[in-house]
Design an enzyme around this catalytic site. Structure first.
Site, PDB file in Angstrom:
ATOM      1  N   GLY A 123       0.818  -1.209   0.000  1.00 12.31           N
ATOM      2  CA  GLY A 123       0.000   0.000   0.000  1.00 12.31           C
ATOM      3  C   GLY A 123       0.849   1.255   0.000  1.00 12.31           C
ATOM      4  N   ASN A 124       0.289   2.339  -0.482  1.00 10.09           N
ATOM      5  CA  ASN A 124       0.992   3.619  -0.444  1.00 10.09           C
ATOM      6  C   ASN A 124       0.000   4.767  -0.553  1.00 10.09           C
ATOM      7  OD1 ASN A 124       0.938   3.276  -3.539  1.00 10.09           O
ATOM      8  ND2 ASN A 124       2.384   1.717  -2.837  1.00 10.09           N
ATOM      9  N   THR A 139       9.156   3.551   0.782  1.00 11.12           N
ATOM     10  CA  THR A 139       9.092   2.126   0.488  1.00 11.12           C
ATOM     11  C   THR A 139       9.491   1.336   1.752  1.00 11.12           C
ATOM     12  OG1 THR A 139       9.804   0.443  -1.088  1.00 11.12           O
ATOM     13  CG2 THR A 139      11.496   1.970  -0.353  1.00 11.12           C
ATOM     14  N   THR A 168       8.144   5.360  -2.150  1.00 15.13           N
ATOM     15  CA  THR A 168       7.540   4.110  -2.597  1.00 15.13           C
ATOM     16  C   THR A 168       7.777   3.880  -4.088  1.00 15.13           C
ATOM     17  OG1 THR A 168       5.441   3.017  -3.033  1.00 15.13           O
ATOM     18  CG2 THR A 168       5.338   5.378  -2.791  1.00 15.13           C
ATOM     19  N   SER A 169       7.997   2.618  -4.451  1.00 12.48           N
ATOM     20  CA  SER A 169       8.234   2.306  -5.869  1.00 12.48           C
ATOM     21  C   SER A 169       6.945   2.388  -6.676  1.00 12.48           C
ATOM     22  CB  SER A 169       8.833   0.906  -5.990  1.00 12.48           C
ATOM     23  OG  SER A 169       7.919  -0.038  -5.470  1.00 12.48           O
ATOM     24  N   GLU A 170       5.795   2.381  -6.000  1.00  9.58           N
ATOM     25  CA  GLU A 170       4.530   2.419  -6.739  1.00  9.58           C
ATOM     26  C   GLU A 170       4.004   3.847  -6.924  1.00  9.58           C
ATOM     27  OE1 GLU A 170       2.358  -1.736  -6.688  1.00  9.58           O
ATOM     28  OE2 GLU A 170       2.217  -0.791  -4.734  1.00  9.58           O
ATOM     29  N   HIS A 189      -3.428   3.755  -2.433  1.00  8.10           N
ATOM     30  CA  HIS A 189      -3.383   2.441  -3.090  1.00  8.10           C
ATOM     31  C   HIS A 189      -3.263   1.373  -2.001  1.00  8.10           C
ATOM     32  CE1 HIS A 189      -2.125  -1.062  -5.223  1.00  8.10           C
ATOM     33  NE2 HIS A 189      -0.926  -1.030  -4.667  1.00  8.10           N
ATOM     34  N   HIS A 191      -4.598  -3.066  -0.856  1.00  8.47           N
ATOM     35  CA  HIS A 191      -4.996  -4.407  -1.321  1.00  8.47           C
ATOM     36  C   HIS A 191      -6.111  -4.969  -0.430  1.00  8.47           C
ATOM     37  CE1 HIS A 191      -0.348  -4.464  -2.056  1.00  8.47           C
ATOM     38  NE2 HIS A 191      -0.944  -3.803  -3.024  1.00  8.47           N
ATOM     39  N   HIS A 252      -4.155  -7.412  -8.478  1.00 12.96           N
ATOM     40  CA  HIS A 252      -3.274  -6.612  -7.630  1.00 12.96           C
ATOM     41  C   HIS A 252      -4.020  -5.990  -6.442  1.00 12.96           C
ATOM     42  CE1 HIS A 252       0.129  -3.378  -7.511  1.00 12.96           C
ATOM     43  NE2 HIS A 252      -0.349  -3.643  -6.319  1.00 12.96           N
TER      44      HIS A 252
HETATM   45 ZN   LIG Z   1       0.218  -2.725  -4.545  1.00  5.48          ZN
END
Ligand SMILES: [Zn+2]
Length: 375
Positions: A123-124, A139, A168-170, A189, A191, A252
């Site tokens: 999550g981010n 991250t 974060t990489s996302e 974001h 899950h 995802h």
């Molecule tokens: Zn994710």
């Protein structure tokens, strides 16, 4: 940090982009040797300026006359897809507003973890605090453990401007939303298990079942699967985010955007609870009763007043919705379908939902007739 100078020669490149300069900086470069007529993308140039890296044009490696190359018309990438933006302002990282947002991000992170919407470091969360400045989570930190001092500041190209932990990489996914939707101030974001269950089946939840869902979320889109963290993945949401504040990410999770961090997280809660409720109801063995179309119109009117997006506001695009339903009849999602290679439960599922299948067949037939009629 050390004061040693290190030149890296990338003069064989005709175009120097972000990746090239990031690699060079990671390799310890303090100067980059580039070809005379090389094109440097704006984001790469900004990155070099922020990191005090000199650009040295060909044949001048000793650097006696080393100077940052002037941003002449020929050296700025005319073909770059990203508009030239003012360099991000690092001072936005520690204003009273930023400090309040950092606390809000931490509180929302804790909510996501407490509700089991995130797992591990998943999550981010991000917030657009300036035209080219985004606060975001780092991250590899659990959202339960987030502290205000962990939060990062980045620009719209993903370059980190401030913060002690790497971003974060996302983040790229969030940045595509900020670029596409001016009113998006925050993205969340995560899950959440029930919404993600829809995302792994390629189904979207039906509409006109629960009013709160109609108003706060409404039609959910589903974007195709790509490897998380890549630019390709980030771009999968672009076609949807103007008309949908909540998108299922195939195989995802979900992404939501809103006018505040708290509101973006609310949409995740509303979607997750809705998906969960539908799954529970689908086990009761009787069809789900729906809100009427007229009552649905009333809810849409409320939604419009609240300034929330919905593809159904644009009647010319309603056909798109109908066709999407037509392409994906299981979007009704009242009927469990077996996983690939597992047909063991299909007989059961059919027994429970014959009435639903009837109405599904009827609605698909109507849609087909309508589509033929349009032609
Ligand atoms: Zn994710």
């Amino acid at each position: 940090m050390n004061n040693e100078e290190k030149s890296i020669d990338i003069s064989s490149r005709k175009v120097v982009a972000m990746r090239d300069v990031q690699d060079a900086v990671a390799a310890g470069a303090t100067r980059l040797l580039i070809a005379e007529n090389c094109v440097v993308t704006p984001s790469a140039r900004d990155f070099l300026q922020q990191n005090n890296i000199a650009l040295v044009t060909g044949g001048n490696e000793n650097g006696a006359a080393a100077k940052p190359s002037a941003p002449s018309a020929t050296s700025i990438a005319s073909g770059s897809s990203s508009p030239i933006r003012a360099a991000a302002n690092p001072r936005l990282f520690s204003t009273p507003e930023a400090e309040a947002i950092k606390k809000e991000i931490c509180a929302v992170g804790r909510k996501l973890w407490m509700r089991q919407f995130v797992d591990g470091n998943g999550g981010n969360i991000s917030y657009r605090i300036g035209p080219n400045e985004i606060l975001c989570t780092p991250t590899l930190v659990s959202k339960f453990d987030l502290k205000p001092e962990d939060i990062c500041l980045v620009d719209l190209e993903g370059n980190q401007i401030a913060g002690t932990k790497p971003r974060t990489s996302e983040l790229l996914l969030h940045l595509e939303i900020y670029k596409a939707v001016p009113q998006a101030k925050s993205c969340v974001h995560c899950h959440p298990p029930h919404a993600t269950a829809y995302a792994i089946t390629g189904k979207v939840p039906p509409n006109l079942v629960i009013p709160e869902f109609e108003v706060f979320v409404g039609k959910v889109a589903i974007s195709p699967y790509k490897t998380p963290g890549t630019a390709e993945f980030a771009q999968t949401v672009i076609p949807f985010v103007k008309d949908h504040n909540t998108v299922l990410l195939a195989n995802h999770g979900i992404i939501c955007w809103g006018d505040t961090v708290t509101h973006a997280e609310w949409y995740a809660e509303v979607l997750e609870t809705y998906c969960w409720t539908l799954m529970l109801a689908s086990q009761l063995g009787v069809p789900i009763s729906r809100i009427s179309d007229q009552q649905g119109e009333d809810l849409l009117a409320i939604k419009k007043k609240m300034g929330l997006p919905d593809i159904r506001f644009d009647t010319s695009r309603m056909k798109e919705c109908q066709l999407a339903d037509l392409e994906m009849p299981n979007s009704i999602a009242l009927t469990p379908t077996p996983c690939d290679g597992d047909t063991g439960k299909s007989a059961d599922a059919n027994a429970v939902t014959n009435a639903d299948l009837d109405s599904l067949v009827r609605s698909v037939t109507d849609a087909v007739m309508e589509a033929i009629g349009v032609k």
